[in-house]
Enzyme design. Structure first.
Site: not given
Ligand code: GLC
Length: 532
Positions: A202, A265, A327
């Site tokens: 993440d 990510e 998501h």
């Molecule tokens: C990432 C996740 C998201 C979350 C954020 C904080 O972007 O994909 O859903 O809210 O991180 O953890």
């Protein structure tokens, strides 16, 4: 030859949002046993690896992305035993399991933060990012949270502010502290020892912040009502040079467990994104490529430009990947329409590189309108149009009252789509030309045809502005993918004579085709084996 590629290069990743996949125990929230019950489906569909959004104990301020304990399972989802049983069954089916790892922040209810907050003298104080108030008593600098408002929260008891780049209940860890790193590497070992096949990490590009805590520049075009995460340029909160050292440490840990996958990510422009492969290809295997998620116009010219730009800039030896939805962003069928999104599926599943499929997209699921009183997502707190709840609605399994997601009479945690009686697994499996039949066929062909999973890619010029055409080639076998990204028929003339249509996005045509002159119907795409 084939085995020079690893499973995560040849395979397809399927993202499960566990709360919304399958409720096995009647509480309206999906769980691990539910996923286990649906493995036959996933195997039939033909995906190779399951990525589960977070399943750890969490107060659910950000639906699992606020973790209160990294080494256990949230009771709503089940237990460690349920997890082991699921992992066992996934492996039995020769599939892989990828866990979501959230290192940037914990929950404020994590024992580390509770200890850190207890006093300035706590031995865990420096595990998080605490700062004195500014001279006027306000926040230490201008940094804003991705969910809106200041990224700093005042703790009256200790007289300092803590940093939270997301929700106030998601304090950021201090990754400059070696003890934090060790503790988090232990977490990774815990799951790798249990047998997981990799991690999706993440917000990996945000883990390190500026040591001088300088103000971020505001984006001049941002206005109230725009997404809160677009408000500032995160030049001091994101993509700091030292983050690459941390990622290399994580990667070498992952590599010590054999053939695992390490996905990051990362929302950054291509040149910076590429840096996350690592100079020696020693950082993430797959920095998520979100170009399709972010494309302003779904137009053949722009799609081709983004694919070609990506293919051109990829470092040597780096493996590509593609994402259509997740998501956090509106579903593809909602963004571009259900008809055109069949073409998008053909694109996703015939490009070079690892595709990630978001659960339900294979049915043509659309965003579900969620009334404000039923909204949960913290990103929608200031403005419901930014809520991510619409793309997280329950999976549509059948036409029963709970869509097969939950039992009759149970209220699902988010409302079901109104059209689930038409768009669901059971029904679409029986329909010859359904959306699901298309995706299942695409996945089957992708697996069968080496040119599709490991072949080269080259786009070709065509007269129609509305079409995107490319060739995939491997070991002398060539396939052309011709996509009509518009809702009007397009005449095409390709530099090949004859071919055989293996699959069309509409599922209306297969068989021989003269390629020098043909019409590609509106919202259709052909996967063609070239004869000459
Ligand atoms: C990432 C996740 C998201 C979350 C954020 C904080 O972007 O994909 O859903 O809210 O991180 O953890």
């Amino acid at each position: 030859m084939e085995n020079v590629y690893s499973w995560w290069q040849q395979g397809v990743v399927y993202q499960i949002y566990p709360r919304s996949f399958m409720d096995s125990n009647g509480d309206g929230v999906g769980d691990l046993s539910g996923i286990r019950q649906r493995l036959d489906y996933l195997q039939w569909l033909g995906v190779d690896a399951l990525w589960l959004s977070p399943i750890y104990p969490s107060p659910m301020a950000d639906f699992g992305y606020d973790i209160a304990n990294y080494v256990d399972i949230e009771p709503v989802f089940g237990s460690l035993q349920d997890f082991d049983a699921l992992l066992h069954d996934v492996h039995q089916r020769h599939m892989k399991m990828i866990l979501d790892f959230v290192p940037n922040h914990t929950s404020d209810e994590h024992a580390w933060f509770v200890a850190s907050r207890a006093s300035r003298e706590s031995e865990k104080r420096d595990w998080y990012i605490w700062r004195d108030p500014a001279a006027d008593g306000g926040p230490p600098n201008n940094w804003t949270s991705f969910f809106g408002g200041s990224a700093w929260e005042f703790d009256a008891a200790s007289g300092q502010y803590y940093l939270h780049m997301f929700d106030v209940k998601q304090p950021d860890l201090n990754w400059r502290n070696p003890l934090v790193r060790q503790a988090m590497y232990d977490v990774m070992r815990f799951w790798l020892d249990r047998g997981v096949d990799g991690f999706r990490v993440d917000v990996i590009w945000m883990m390190i912040k500026d040591t001088q805590f300088r103000d971020n520049p505001e984006r001049p075009d941002w206005k109230p009502g725009d997404p809160p995460y677009a408000r500032q340029e995160g030049i001091y909160t994101e993509n700091q040079p030292e983050v690459h050292d941390v990622i290399r440490e994580m990667r070498s840990l992952v590599d010590s467990y054999g053939e695992k996958v390490f996905i990051g990510e990362i929302y950054l422009p291509l040149p910076q994104l590429m840096e996350y492969y690592g100079e020696m290809l020693d950082e993430v295997h797959l920095p998520f490529n979100f170009q399709f998620v972010q494309l302003a116009n779904w137009h053949a010219r722009d799609i081709r430009a983004s694919v070609d730009a990506y293919e051109t800039i990829l470092p040597e030896g780096a493996w590509p990947n593609w994402v259509l939805g997740n998501h956090d962003r509106s579903r593809i069928a909602t963004r571009i329409g259900r008809a055109q999104s069949r073409v998008a599926q053909m694109l996703l599943l015939t490009l070079r590189g690892t595709p990630t499929c978001y659960y339900g997209d294979e049915l043509g699921m659309e965003d579900v309108a969620v009334p404000p009183e039923l909204m949960h997502d913290p990103q929608g707190k200031d403005n419901p149009i930014h809520s991510r709840d619409p793309e997280r609605s329950p999976m549509q399994w059948n036409a029963d009252s709970g869509a097969g997601f939950c039992a009759d009479g149970v209220t699902p945690w988010l409302p079901l789509s109104e059209d689930y009686r038409h768009f669901n697994v059971e029904r679409e499996q029986q329909e010859e030309r359904s959306y699901l039949t298309l995706v299942q066929n695409l996945l089957t062909l992708r697996r069968q045809i080496p040119a599709l999973h490991v072949g080269s890619y080259a786009s070709i010029d065509v007269a129609s502005e509305e079409c995107f055409v490319y060739v995939r080639e491997h070991a002398g076998k060539r396939y052309v993918v011709a996509l009509n990204c518009s809702n009007a028929d397009q005449a095409l003339s390709l530099p090949f004579k004859e071919g055989t249509i293996m699959l069309s996005a509409s599922l209306e045509r297969t068989g021989p085709i003269a390629l020098e002159d043909f019409v590609l119907p509106a919202n259709d795409g052909y996967l063609i084996e070239i004869a000459d």
